[in-house]
Design a protein around this motif. Structure first.
Motif, mmCIF file in Angstrom:
data_model
loop_
_atom_site.group_PDB
_atom_site.id
_atom_site.type_symbol
_atom_site.label_atom_id
_atom_site.label_comp_id
_atom_site.label_asym_id
_atom_site.label_seq_id
_atom_site.Cartn_x
_atom_site.Cartn_y
_atom_site.Cartn_z
ATOM 1 N N GLY A 28 22.343 18.989 71.050
ATOM 2 C CA GLY A 28 21.730 19.345 69.703
ATOM 3 C C GLY A 28 20.731 18.596 69.651
ATOM 4 N N ASN A 53 21.851 20.113 77.999
ATOM 5 C CA ASN A 53 22.947 20.950 77.334
ATOM 6 C C ASN A 53 22.353 22.151 76.518
ATOM 7 O OD1 ASN A 53 25.765 21.006 77.157
ATOM 8 N ND2 ASN A 53 25.611 21.050 75.089
ATOM 9 N N ASN A 54 21.285 21.990 75.854
ATOM 10 C CA ASN A 54 20.778 23.280 74.966
ATOM 11 C C ASN A 54 19.535 23.227 75.215
ATOM 12 O OD1 ASN A 54 22.847 21.217 72.817
ATOM 13 N ND2 ASN A 54 23.372 23.216 73.221
ATOM 14 N N SER A 77 24.300 24.508 79.263
ATOM 15 C CA SER A 77 25.598 25.050 79.157
ATOM 16 C C SER A 77 25.558 25.893 78.030
ATOM 17 C CB SER A 77 26.819 24.066 78.691
ATOM 18 O OG SER A 77 26.799 23.533 77.393
ATOM 19 N N PHE A 78 24.779 25.630 76.737
ATOM 20 C CA PHE A 78 24.806 26.477 75.754
ATOM 21 C C PHE A 78 23.370 26.805 75.037
ATOM 22 C CE2 PHE A 78 26.102 27.704 71.480
ATOM 23 C CZ PHE A 78 27.279 28.560 71.655
ATOM 24 N N PRO A 79 22.670 27.622 75.616
ATOM 25 C CA PRO A 79 21.054 27.696 75.322
ATOM 26 C C PRO A 79 20.849 28.621 73.951
ATOM 27 C CG PRO A 79 21.782 29.476 76.805
ATOM 28 C CD PRO A 79 23.083 28.740 76.761
ATOM 29 N N ARG A 80 21.841 28.721 73.324
ATOM 30 C CA ARG A 80 21.646 29.153 72.092
ATOM 31 C C ARG A 80 22.303 28.810 70.761
ATOM 32 N NH1 ARG A 80 26.112 32.413 71.247
ATOM 33 N NH2 ARG A 80 26.781 33.672 73.035
ATOM 34 N N THR A 81 21.739 28.120 69.983
ATOM 35 C CA THR A 81 22.382 27.395 68.868
ATOM 36 C C THR A 81 21.644 27.934 67.484
ATOM 37 O OG1 THR A 81 21.081 25.629 69.382
ATOM 38 C CG2 THR A 81 23.387 25.183 69.775
ATOM 39 N N PHE A 87 13.942 30.142 73.221
ATOM 40 C CA PHE A 87 14.660 30.325 74.393
ATOM 41 C C PHE A 87 15.062 31.822 74.434
ATOM 42 C CE2 PHE A 87 18.160 30.994 77.285
ATOM 43 C CZ PHE A 87 17.588 30.714 78.487
ATOM 44 N N PRO A 88 15.809 32.105 73.649
ATOM 45 C CA PRO A 88 16.230 33.689 73.636
ATOM 46 C C PRO A 88 15.044 34.634 73.780
ATOM 47 C CG PRO A 88 17.506 32.631 71.848
ATOM 48 C CD PRO A 88 16.345 31.542 72.348
ATOM 49 N N TYR A 91 13.780 34.213 77.484
ATOM 50 C CA TYR A 91 14.516 34.733 78.324
ATOM 51 C C TYR A 91 14.730 36.528 78.479
ATOM 52 C CZ TYR A 91 19.284 35.433 80.755
ATOM 53 O OH TYR A 91 20.416 35.706 81.337
#
Lengths: 236, 231
Positions: A28, A53-54, A77-81, A87-88, A91
């Motif tokens: 984060g 990580n993000n 590991s976690f591309p949406r927060t 990013f979304p 992608y």
């Protein structure tokens, strides 16, 4: 006399070439080296592979680097927060590639890269979609996946304080990926809120020894991603 | 199903309180995001648990008072937290060594589906336009000594979450030990789902109807009597 100080973020990232693989610390916003990332945006390198990580939030820091379309691939590991929209969108449009890695496997691949271990076996993700295409092997009746090390051309990380030899201490949970990324990159660049002379850090509390660090740059008042996002800031 | 299951049985707080009863004093515990986080509010008097958050803190405390937080002191859900006296910070490789190496006693996770063989699905619906994101869930279930799931018994559409076989992509195979829902506490055993306890006013048959695999009638009911007979 060794002195790893760079005069500022721009000078610290000036030699990053197109196509570089770059590890960027942070979980984060904690530990995200925003000033170094912004300097990388200004510098202009493109076709980058980012290991982090993000994928950032809002349109500052890592998300701004993605928004500027400088990144061809993320290993993450976690591309949406929360507040993660850049990013979304890229992608879904097929403008960026993603290698999704379980968080502990991501950490261990980086650690292995820094420690000279080209591959290792882990139980995480055995028997799942993320095991597809990976070699597996049974040890003592349990299945493990073969995972390769990760290494990078550069690491951009954030500490609280460093000395001019590159010894670093961190701030709370901002430590996260910093120590292992520092080990796994050819050139490790650390931004810190304060720089001290050799002897200014107790050797007993040094977290990242200076051997893993190439450049240190003082950013006395680093920005916080959540505050920038809340204010609607964008970069550049 | 026309019944709104959320209005029957335990509340989320009750579920968390019930789960907390089962955590031994002195355990090192990792709580997932969402309902699992509630568990920390209900630890019985006299017990001390040490909370691990995989982004790099043992000895995590509650949210800070307004204005006293540090954006770089957060939990795995990226919410600001505090560090209790005796806390320790560490990097990610050490944090996941604690997890994978079997040093964490218990993790509490949410679920999309739990299968009768202990398979867990909680990271992806597998829909083609979803943005895949896994975080630390696969590492947690692969390494932590006990895995408790806390979840509503059925989906919002009334579909069972406790199933014969997971249809969503797996987080791990055969990893869940126990499930806490608003209707019941259910163990995952070599023989399948086994009832441990019913929530007040809920019958075995009611739970079985909402469970996608056979439920063994074994364990202690809410009134404290033991049922040894199997259905």
């Amino acid at each position: 006399m060794i002195d790893k100080r760079a005069p500022g973020p721009a000078a610290a990232v000036a030699d990053v070439p197109d196509g570089a693989t770059i590890m960027i610390g942070g979980f984060g916003e904690a530990g995200s080296p925003i000033e170094l990332i912004h300097a990388l945006i200004d510098q202009g390198a493109r076709d980058l592979t980012i290991i982090s990580n993000n994928t950032g939030s809002g349109e500052v820091g890592l998300a701004a680097l993605l928004k500027a379309e400088r990144v061809a691939k993320v290993i993450c590991s976690f591309p949406r927060t929360a507040n993660s929209t850049v990013f979304p969108e890229l992608y879904r449009r097929g403008r960026i590639r993603l290698e999704l890695v379980p968080q502990g496997t991501l950490a261990e691949r980086i650690r292995a890269g820094g420690a000279g271990i080209p591959a290792f076996f882990t139980p995480a993700a055995a028997g799942t979609l993320l095991a597809e295409g990976k070699e597996s092997r049974s040890f003592d009746g349990k299945e493990y996946l073969l995972e390769r090390w990760l290494r990078a051309d550069y690491a951009l990380i954030k500490g609280r304080c460093a000395d001019t030899l590159g010894n670093v201490v961190y701030n709370k949970t901002a430590r996260n990926f910093g120590p292992i990324m520092a080990m796994a990159a050819k050139t490790t660049i650390v931004q810190v809120a304060s720089l001290v002379p050799p002897g200014g850090l107790d050797p007993e509390v040094v977290v990242t020894p200076g051997i893993f660090v190439d450049r240190v740059v003082e950013v006395a008042h680093p920005q916080h991603e959540s505050e920038l996002v809340a204010s609607g800031a964008t970069y550049p | 199903m026309t019944t709104n299951a959320a209005q029957i049985g335990w509340t989320r707080e009750d579920m968390a309180r019930r789960l907390a009863l089962d955590i031994p004093n002195g355990s090192y515990v990792n709580l997932g995001i969402g309902i699992p986080e509630l568990v920390a509010r209900f630890v019985p008097e006299g017990r001390t648990l040490i909370y691990h958050t995989e982004n790099g803190l043992l000895g995590m405390g509650p949210a800070p008072r307004e204005g006293l937080g540090d954006p770089e002191l957060i939990n795995a859900g990226k919410q600001q937290v505090t560090a209790l006296p005796g806390a320790a910070y560490f990097h990610h490789a050490d944090s996941f060594a604690m997890i994978r190496g079997g040093h964490i006693d218990l993790c509490v996770l949410g679920a999309m589906q739990v299968a009768q063989n202990g398979d867990l699905a909680n990271w992806s619906t597998g829909e083609p336009d979803a943005i895949p994101a896994v975080g630390g869930a696969m590492d947690l279930v692969a390494g932590v000594k006990s895995v408790f799931v806390i979840t509503q018994h059925c989906t919002k559409n009334g579909e069972p979450k406790l199933v014969d076989r997971c249809t969503y992509p797996l987080t791990g195979r055969g990893v869940v030990n126990r499930v806490y829902t608003e209707l019941a506490v259910i163990d995952v055993t070599p023989g399948g789902f086994s009832l441990v306890e019913l929530s007040p006013g809920v019958s075995f048959e009611y739970v079985q109807e909402r469970t996608g695999a056979p439920l063994l009638r074994q364990g202690t009911l809410a009134n404290g009597t033991r049922h040894e007979d199997r259905c």
